[in-house]
Design a protein around this motif. Sequence first.
Motif, PDB file in Angstrom:
ATOM      1  N   LEU A  86       0.833  -1.203   0.000  1.00 29.46           N
ATOM      2  CA  LEU A  86       0.000   0.000   0.000  1.00 29.46           C
ATOM      3  C   LEU A  86       0.865   1.249   0.000  1.00 29.46           C
ATOM      4  N   GLU A  87       0.437   2.250  -0.739  1.00 31.20           N
ATOM      5  CA  GLU A  87       1.002   3.584  -0.584  1.00 31.20           C
ATOM      6  C   GLU A  87       0.364   4.147   0.685  1.00 31.20           C
ATOM      7  N   THR A  88       1.152   4.774   1.541  1.00 30.66           N
ATOM      8  CA  THR A  88       0.670   5.175   2.858  1.00 30.66           C
ATOM      9  C   THR A  88       1.039   6.627   3.154  1.00 30.66           C
ATOM     10  N   ILE A  89       0.099   7.338   3.758  1.00 28.04           N
ATOM     11  CA  ILE A  89       0.390   8.662   4.310  1.00 28.04           C
ATOM     12  C   ILE A  89      -0.076   8.661   5.757  1.00 28.04           C
ATOM     13  N   TYR A  90       0.836   9.054   6.663  1.00 33.80           N
ATOM     14  CA  TYR A  90       0.511   9.272   8.066  1.00 33.80           C
ATOM     15  C   TYR A  90       0.579  10.775   8.314  1.00 33.80           C
ATOM     16  N   TYR A  91      -0.409  11.298   9.033  1.00 32.78           N
ATOM     17  CA  TYR A  91      -0.393  12.703   9.444  1.00 32.78           C
ATOM     18  C   TYR A  91      -0.675  12.732  10.944  1.00 32.78           C
ATOM     19  N   VAL A  92       0.226  13.310  11.718  1.00 34.93           N
ATOM     20  CA  VAL A  92       0.076  13.345  13.171  1.00 34.93           C
ATOM     21  C   VAL A  92      -0.797  14.539  13.559  1.00 34.93           C
ATOM     22  N   LEU A  93      -1.980  14.231  14.084  1.00 27.75           N
ATOM     23  CA  LEU A  93      -2.898  15.274  14.541  1.00 27.75           C
ATOM     24  C   LEU A  93      -2.533  15.746  15.945  1.00 27.75           C
ATOM     25  N   SER A  94      -2.076  14.820  16.797  1.00 30.23           N
ATOM     26  CA  SER A  94      -1.611  15.175  18.141  1.00 30.23           C
ATOM     27  C   SER A  94      -0.688  14.070  18.639  1.00 30.23           C
ATOM     28  N   GLY A  95       0.194  14.429  19.558  1.00 29.62           N
ATOM     29  CA  GLY A  95       1.147  13.466  20.090  1.00 29.62           C
ATOM     30  C   GLY A  95       2.358  13.337  19.185  1.00 29.62           C
ATOM     31  N   GLU A  96       3.018  12.186  19.292  1.00 23.87           N
ATOM     32  CA  GLU A  96       4.187  11.922  18.455  1.00 23.87           C
ATOM     33  C   GLU A  96       4.281  10.436  18.162  1.00 23.87           C
ATOM     34  N   MET A  97       4.985  10.107  17.095  1.00 23.27           N
ATOM     35  CA  MET A  97       5.115   8.721  16.666  1.00 23.27           C
ATOM     36  C   MET A  97       6.535   8.498  16.161  1.00 23.27           C
ATOM     37  N   THR A  98       7.193   7.456  16.688  1.00 25.92           N
ATOM     38  CA  THR A  98       8.520   7.084  16.219  1.00 25.92           C
ATOM     39  C   THR A  98       8.370   6.094  15.084  1.00 25.92           C
ATOM     40  N   VAL A  99       9.031   6.383  13.980  1.00 30.21           N
ATOM     41  CA  VAL A  99       8.980   5.529  12.791  1.00 30.21           C
ATOM     42  C   VAL A  99      10.356   4.911  12.589  1.00 30.21           C
ATOM     43  N   ASP A 135       3.355  16.917  11.549  1.00 30.00           N
ATOM     44  CA  ASP A 135       4.258  16.242  10.613  1.00 30.00           C
ATOM     45  C   ASP A 135       3.506  15.151   9.855  1.00 30.00           C
ATOM     46  N   SER A 136       4.033  14.807   8.682  1.00 31.98           N
ATOM     47  CA  SER A 136       3.453  13.706   7.915  1.00 31.98           C
ATOM     48  C   SER A 136       4.559  12.866   7.291  1.00 31.98           C
ATOM     49  N   LEU A 137       4.200  11.658   6.924  1.00 26.72           N
ATOM     50  CA  LEU A 137       5.097  10.724   6.259  1.00 26.72           C
ATOM     51  C   LEU A 137       4.355  10.103   5.093  1.00 26.72           C
ATOM     52  N   HIS A 138       4.966  10.097   3.931  1.00 29.42           N
ATOM     53  CA  HIS A 138       4.419   9.457   2.737  1.00 29.42           C
ATOM     54  C   HIS A 138       5.379   8.342   2.361  1.00 29.42           C
ATOM     55  N   SER A 139       4.902   7.093   2.337  1.00 29.64           N
ATOM     56  CA  SER A 139       5.769   5.976   1.970  1.00 29.64           C
ATOM     57  C   SER A 139       5.145   5.206   0.820  1.00 29.64           C
ATOM     58  N   GLY A 140       6.016   4.688  -0.047  1.00 31.25           N
ATOM     59  CA  GLY A 140       5.579   3.978  -1.232  1.00 31.25           C
ATOM     60  C   GLY A 140       5.185   2.533  -0.956  1.00 31.25           C
ATOM     61  N   ILE A 141       4.594   1.921  -1.939  1.00 34.69           N
ATOM     62  CA  ILE A 141       4.174   0.525  -1.880  1.00 34.69           C
ATOM     63  C   ILE A 141       5.376  -0.354  -1.549  1.00 34.69           C
ATOM     64  N   LYS A 164      -2.854  10.762  17.983  1.00 36.00           N
ATOM     65  CA  LYS A 164      -3.940  10.665  16.992  1.00 36.00           C
ATOM     66  C   LYS A 164      -3.293  10.763  15.623  1.00 36.00           C
ATOM     67  N   LEU A 165      -3.452   9.692  14.839  1.00 34.57           N
ATOM     68  CA  LEU A 165      -2.786   9.582  13.555  1.00 34.57           C
ATOM     69  C   LEU A 165      -3.823   9.407  12.446  1.00 34.57           C
ATOM     70  N   LEU A 166      -3.853  10.348  11.514  1.00 32.78           N
ATOM     71  CA  LEU A 166      -4.686  10.228  10.330  1.00 32.78           C
ATOM     72  C   LEU A 166      -3.930   9.351   9.340  1.00 32.78           C
ATOM     73  N   VAL A 167      -4.580   8.309   8.834  1.00 31.61           N
ATOM     74  CA  VAL A 167      -3.919   7.324   7.973  1.00 31.61           C
ATOM     75  C   VAL A 167      -4.665   7.234   6.644  1.00 31.61           C
ATOM     76  N   CYS A 168      -3.937   7.400   5.542  1.00 30.38           N
ATOM     77  CA  CYS A 168      -4.491   7.224   4.202  1.00 30.38           C
ATOM     78  C   CYS A 168      -3.737   6.087   3.529  1.00 30.38           C
ATOM     79  N   LEU A 169      -4.473   5.119   2.974  1.00 28.12           N
ATOM     80  CA  LEU A 169      -3.889   3.944   2.341  1.00 28.12           C
ATOM     81  C   LEU A 169      -4.425   3.814   0.929  1.00 28.12           C
ATOM     82  N   LEU A 170      -3.526   3.505   0.002  1.00 27.16           N
ATOM     83  CA  LEU A 170      -3.923   3.322  -1.392  1.00 27.16           C
ATOM     84  C   LEU A 170      -3.166   2.131  -1.964  1.00 27.16           C
ATOM     85  N   PRO A 171      -3.885   1.059  -2.338  1.00 27.99           N
ATOM     86  CA  PRO A 171      -3.202  -0.080  -2.955  1.00 27.99           C
ATOM     87  C   PRO A 171      -2.811   0.258  -4.388  1.00 27.99           C
ATOM     88  N   SER A 172      -1.899  -0.533  -4.946  1.00 32.47           N
ATOM     89  CA  SER A 172      -1.563  -0.340  -6.355  1.00 32.47           C
ATOM     90  C   SER A 172      -2.815  -0.586  -7.187  1.00 32.47           C
TER      91      SER A 172
END
Length: 122
Positions: A58-71, A84-90, A105-113
């Motif tokens: 999946l193509e993925t985008i994470y957007y941090v609405l509050s707090g923090e996340m270690t990747v 902050d946000s992170l966009h990662s490829g399939i 709180k993490l907003l997550v968008c997922l898109l398959p190929s």
Amino acid sequence: MSYKITRKEEARPYEAPGHFKVLPTHLHIPPEVNEGRMVMGLSHFLPGGGCEFGAPPLETIYYVLSGEMTVKTEDGEFVLHEGDSLHSGIGTGKSILNTGVETCKLLVCLLPSADAAPPDQK
């Protein structure tokens, strides 16, 4: 239907494989719109919560609405803070962990190929 509005009280909890100490919710899933492929969700990760290392199709985008996340990736690790946000490829390998002291709180968008089946929509 070619569009769908989801009110905050309509977010639907679901089980997310490989995730722990988290309440993931779906806001939008593919069957709700014509020819939809995208999944959008809001996840609430408790301190110590996260997702095991994996390389989803999946193509993925994470957007941090509050707090923090270690990747953690194959190249190292970094912390995403509010706004902050992170966009990662399939197929990009990564894990995430809330190493902070408050719920993230993490907003997550997922898109398959285009040729892949949509992500699980339970």
